[in-house]
Design a protein around this motif. Structure first.
Motif, PDB file in Angstrom:
ATOM      1  N   LEU A 339     -45.705   4.574 -53.856  1.00  0.00           N
ATOM      2  CA  LEU A 339     -45.457   3.426 -52.992  1.00  0.00           C
ATOM      3  C   LEU A 339     -46.700   3.091 -52.183  1.00  0.00           C
ATOM      4  O   LEU A 339     -47.346   3.975 -51.609  1.00  0.00           O
ATOM      5  CB  LEU A 339     -44.293   3.757 -52.047  1.00  0.00           C
ATOM      6  N   TYR A 340     -47.059   1.805 -52.167  1.00  0.00           N
ATOM      7  CA  TYR A 340     -48.126   1.321 -51.278  1.00  0.00           C
ATOM      8  C   TYR A 340     -47.641   0.030 -50.624  1.00  0.00           C
ATOM      9  O   TYR A 340     -47.662  -1.039 -51.222  1.00  0.00           O
ATOM     10  CB  TYR A 340     -49.423   1.075 -52.041  1.00  0.00           C
ATOM     11  N   LEU A 341     -47.165   0.161 -49.393  1.00  0.00           N
ATOM     12  CA  LEU A 341     -46.674  -0.983 -48.629  1.00  0.00           C
ATOM     13  C   LEU A 341     -47.257  -0.906 -47.229  1.00  0.00           C
ATOM     14  O   LEU A 341     -46.672  -0.281 -46.334  1.00  0.00           O
ATOM     15  CB  LEU A 341     -45.140  -0.969 -48.572  1.00  0.00           C
ATOM     16  N   PRO A 342     -48.407  -1.525 -47.010  1.00  0.00           N
ATOM     17  CA  PRO A 342     -49.037  -1.438 -45.688  1.00  0.00           C
ATOM     18  C   PRO A 342     -48.297  -2.206 -44.597  1.00  0.00           C
ATOM     19  O   PRO A 342     -48.600  -2.037 -43.408  1.00  0.00           O
ATOM     20  CB  PRO A 342     -50.431  -2.033 -45.928  1.00  0.00           C
ATOM     21  N   ARG A 343     -47.344  -3.030 -44.964  1.00  0.00           N
ATOM     22  CA  ARG A 343     -46.624  -3.826 -43.962  1.00  0.00           C
ATOM     23  C   ARG A 343     -45.254  -4.199 -44.504  1.00  0.00           C
ATOM     24  O   ARG A 343     -44.978  -4.053 -45.689  1.00  0.00           O
ATOM     25  CB  ARG A 343     -47.402  -5.099 -43.621  1.00  0.00           C
ATOM     26  N   ARG A 344     -44.390  -4.666 -43.602  1.00  0.00           N
ATOM     27  CA  ARG A 344     -43.085  -5.168 -44.017  1.00  0.00           C
ATOM     28  C   ARG A 344     -43.245  -6.498 -44.743  1.00  0.00           C
ATOM     29  O   ARG A 344     -44.123  -7.297 -44.427  1.00  0.00           O
ATOM     30  CB  ARG A 344     -42.176  -5.371 -42.800  1.00  0.00           C
ATOM     31  N   LEU A 345     -42.366  -6.730 -45.701  1.00  0.00           N
ATOM     32  CA  LEU A 345     -42.401  -7.945 -46.508  1.00  0.00           C
ATOM     33  C   LEU A 345     -41.221  -8.833 -46.129  1.00  0.00           C
ATOM     34  O   LEU A 345     -40.283  -8.395 -45.453  1.00  0.00           O
ATOM     35  CB  LEU A 345     -42.351  -7.580 -47.989  1.00  0.00           C
ATOM     36  N   PRO A 346     -41.243 -10.098 -46.570  1.00  0.00           N
ATOM     37  CA  PRO A 346     -40.080 -10.955 -46.326  1.00  0.00           C
ATOM     38  C   PRO A 346     -38.799 -10.337 -46.891  1.00  0.00           C
ATOM     39  O   PRO A 346     -38.829  -9.602 -47.885  1.00  0.00           O
ATOM     40  CB  PRO A 346     -40.449 -12.262 -47.054  1.00  0.00           C
ATOM     41  N   ASP A 347     -37.672 -10.648 -46.264  1.00  0.00           N
ATOM     42  CA  ASP A 347     -36.399 -10.036 -46.652  1.00  0.00           C
ATOM     43  C   ASP A 347     -36.071 -10.285 -48.120  1.00  0.00           C
ATOM     44  O   ASP A 347     -35.585  -9.388 -48.820  1.00  0.00           O
ATOM     45  CB  ASP A 347     -35.269 -10.591 -45.771  1.00  0.00           C
ATOM     46  N   GLU A 348     -36.330 -11.502 -48.603  1.00  0.00           N
ATOM     47  CA  GLU A 348     -36.006 -11.821 -49.986  1.00  0.00           C
ATOM     48  C   GLU A 348     -36.823 -10.965 -50.953  1.00  0.00           C
ATOM     49  O   GLU A 348     -36.291 -10.457 -51.948  1.00  0.00           O
ATOM     50  CB  GLU A 348     -36.273 -13.297 -50.267  1.00  0.00           C
ATOM     51  N   VAL A 349     -38.100 -10.778 -50.651  1.00  0.00           N
ATOM     52  CA  VAL A 349     -38.962  -9.982 -51.527  1.00  0.00           C
ATOM     53  C   VAL A 349     -38.506  -8.528 -51.537  1.00  0.00           C
ATOM     54  O   VAL A 349     -38.421  -7.889 -52.599  1.00  0.00           O
ATOM     55  CB  VAL A 349     -40.428 -10.098 -51.074  1.00  0.00           C
ATOM     56  N   GLU A 350     -38.203  -7.980 -50.363  1.00  0.00           N
ATOM     57  CA  GLU A 350     -37.740  -6.590 -50.306  1.00  0.00           C
ATOM     58  C   GLU A 350     -36.422  -6.417 -51.050  1.00  0.00           C
ATOM     59  O   GLU A 350     -36.220  -5.409 -51.752  1.00  0.00           O
ATOM     60  CB  GLU A 350     -37.585  -6.160 -48.849  1.00  0.00           C
ATOM     61  N   ALA A 351     -35.525  -7.406 -50.932  1.00  0.00           N
ATOM     62  CA  ALA A 351     -34.238  -7.296 -51.624  1.00  0.00           C
ATOM     63  C   ALA A 351     -34.430  -7.316 -53.137  1.00  0.00           C
ATOM     64  O   ALA A 351     -33.802  -6.536 -53.865  1.00  0.00           O
ATOM     65  CB  ALA A 351     -33.320  -8.433 -51.187  1.00  0.00           C
ATOM     66  N   VAL A 352     -35.304  -8.198 -53.620  1.00  0.00           N
ATOM     67  CA  VAL A 352     -35.549  -8.270 -55.063  1.00  0.00           C
ATOM     68  C   VAL A 352     -36.122  -6.953 -55.570  1.00  0.00           C
ATOM     69  O   VAL A 352     -35.675  -6.407 -56.599  1.00  0.00           O
ATOM     70  CB  VAL A 352     -36.500  -9.439 -55.382  1.00  0.00           C
ATOM     71  N   ALA A 353     -37.123  -6.414 -54.877  1.00  0.00           N
ATOM     72  CA  ALA A 353     -37.722  -5.146 -55.296  1.00  0.00           C
ATOM     73  C   ALA A 353     -36.695  -4.019 -55.281  1.00  0.00           C
ATOM     74  O   ALA A 353     -36.651  -3.179 -56.199  1.00  0.00           O
ATOM     75  CB  ALA A 353     -38.904  -4.812 -54.394  1.00  0.00           C
ATOM     76  N   TYR A 354     -35.850  -3.996 -54.255  1.00  0.00           N
ATOM     77  CA  TYR A 354     -34.826  -2.947 -54.158  1.00  0.00           C
ATOM     78  C   TYR A 354     -33.870  -3.008 -55.344  1.00  0.00           C
ATOM     79  O   TYR A 354     -33.574  -1.988 -55.984  1.00  0.00           O
ATOM     80  CB  TYR A 354     -34.060  -3.100 -52.851  1.00  0.00           C
ATOM     81  N   PHE A 355     -33.379  -4.203 -55.665  1.00  0.00           N
ATOM     82  CA  PHE A 355     -32.401  -4.320 -56.747  1.00  0.00           C
ATOM     83  C   PHE A 355     -33.030  -4.030 -58.103  1.00  0.00           C
ATOM     84  O   PHE A 355     -32.370  -3.473 -58.989  1.00  0.00           O
ATOM     85  CB  PHE A 355     -31.777  -5.705 -56.742  1.00  0.00           C
TER      86      PHE A 355
END
Length: 447
Positions: A339-355
């Motif tokens: 995992l390389y996530l230096p910052r929080r992303l928009p909610d929609e992007v995080e939801a897509v990646a999670y699913f």
């Protein structure tokens, strides 16, 4: 011309290619004046005398082979791929020789796969204005370069042969009665012709720059149409994703939670009838109802987890994916998270990646019989994209659709594709029959 362009890629000196804003120095020469543009034009003109006929012959053969069908298809394929390669070389040459950073016109991509996707993509390419503008650019440049170089060569020949002919005729004029220009005038014209040849070689590439900008740049109409198509595709993906998610929730509630609640209600009703007559049996029924209630809660949590996991909104994508990976490991598949996530992303992007990760790992646990899985999630801040990849070394066969035909067992993957499309991203599955399987998604995200 194509070969000559590729030869000249690294020859341009930095002093002529770098503007003041990038190097801190004032540019002394125009980008179309110098040894490299002239050499590119001359070499391209020389090679074009042979290369000019190659694509034309292929095109003519293809047109003449229309009645045979197969010959036409083969010629069309060769011509299309040849001119697509020429277009790439021309863009690289334009950047290397003239320092032009011309944006690439949008290219429509087929949503099909297999042979159907290849044929559809071939049709999209050959019917696009981008393809034919590239063909027109290539031939216009070849004709112009041959004409300019030929004119310079003719002027140089006049400059060399004119004085020699004047001297030779002047020496034998009395004996043979020949007449020609006087040698002084021949020398003056030779100097003028040589200067004109040099001027053509030095300044003619200026029109090459204009041709590149005119025919290689995307038109505003094409860019607008591409944006409209992308928005329409994203909208269709959002609609399909919402429908798929609604059907999943209906199916899960109908198949798991609803029967459990019905059983719970029946058990409680039986317990009520036993309270006054058979207290031990009533207690057993109440215990059974308690277990049913706990199982119904667990199944309801699974349904809700597919809608909006709380940990994702509270603690972010890294914590949510860590939880998904832990669940995958408890199911018997050792899983590594990169995992390389230096910052929080928009909610929609995080939801897509999670699913994407959750569904892919669920498929691994159910179908792949894998020994290990690797989840890679990395944010490319330069491109403004989130790259998600799930790899497993198990058996394959998860690719969809196959030759344009949907796989009925890949509804989860279709749902993922629709989610990613709704977010404006791209989704792909590589899963040969013998494995491994790689699920990838690229999602644009705001910086």
């Amino acid at each position: 011309m194509v070969v000559a362009d590729s030869v000249m890629l690294a020859a341009e000196p930095e002093s002529e290619a770098e503007p003041e804003s990038r190097t801190g120095r004032t540019r002394r020469l125009s980008p179309h004046i110098g040894v490299v543009p002239t050499a590119s034009m001359v070499t391209g003109a020389a090679l074009a005398t042979v290369w000019f006929w190659v694509p034309l012959v292929i095109l003519i053969v293809g047109i003449s082979a229309i009645p045979s069908g197969i010959g036409f298809v083969l010629a069309a394929v060769v011509f299309t791929y040849l001119m697509r390669g020429v277009d790439r070389v021309e863009r690289v040459r334009s950047e290397a020789v003239f320092g032009l950073a011309i944006p690439v016109p949008p290219r429509r991509l087929s949503h099909y796969t297999g042979i159907q996707g290849w044929l559809h993509q071939l049709w999209l390419d050959i019917s696009s204005s981008r393809f034919w503008k590239g063909c027109a650019h290539h031939y216009l440049r070849m004709i112009y370069d041959m004409a300019a170089t030929g004119l310079a060569f003719l002027l140089t020949a006049i400059a060399v042969l004119g004085p020699a002919a004047a001297i030779a005729v002047d020496g034998s004029a009395a004996a043979a009665g020949l007449k020609f220009l006087p040698p002084p005038l021949a020398w003056l014209l030779a100097v003028i012709a040589l200067a004109a040849a040099v001027a053509v070689l030095v300044f003619a590439p200026a029109l090459d720059v204009r041709i590149d900008r005119w025919l290689l740049s995307p038109s505003s109409t094409a860019v607008l149409q591409h944006q409209v198509n992308a928005l329409a595709d994203a909208r269709q993906g959002a609609v399909s994703s919402a429908q798929t998610e609604r059907h999943r929730i209906e199916r899960d509630l109908h198949d798991s939670v609803q029967p459990r609640l019905v059983s719970l209600a029946m058990t409680i009703g039986l317990a009520q009838t036993k309270l006054d007559t058979d207290l031990p049996a009533a207690r057993n029924l109440i215990d059974e109802a308690h277990n049913d209630a706990k199982q119904a809660l667990a199944e309801l949590r699974n349904v809700v987890r597919g809608i909006a996991p709380t940990i994702l909104s509270d603690r972010g994508l890294d914590a949510a994916l860590s939880s998904v990976v832990q669940r995958a490991e408890t199911s018997g598949v050792p899983t590594t998270l990169d995992l390389y996530l230096p910052r929080r992303l928009p909610d929609e992007v995080e939801a897509v990646a999670y699913f994407v990760v959750a569904e892919a790992l669920t498929n691994v646990a159910k179908h792949a019989h894998a020994n290990q899985a690797v989840v890679t999630v990395r944010l490319d801040e330069t491109a403004g994209q989130l790259h998600v990849s799930v790899f497993d070394d198990g058996r394959g066969g998860a690719a969809y659709p196959v030759d344009g035909i949907d796989n009925p067992d890949a509804t989860g993957l279709r749902g993922l594709e629709e989610r990613v499309r709704a977010a404006g991203g791209t989704f792909a599955v590589s899963s040969p029959a013998t494995g491994p399987t790689i699920v990838t998604a690229v999602v644009p995200c705001a910086s």
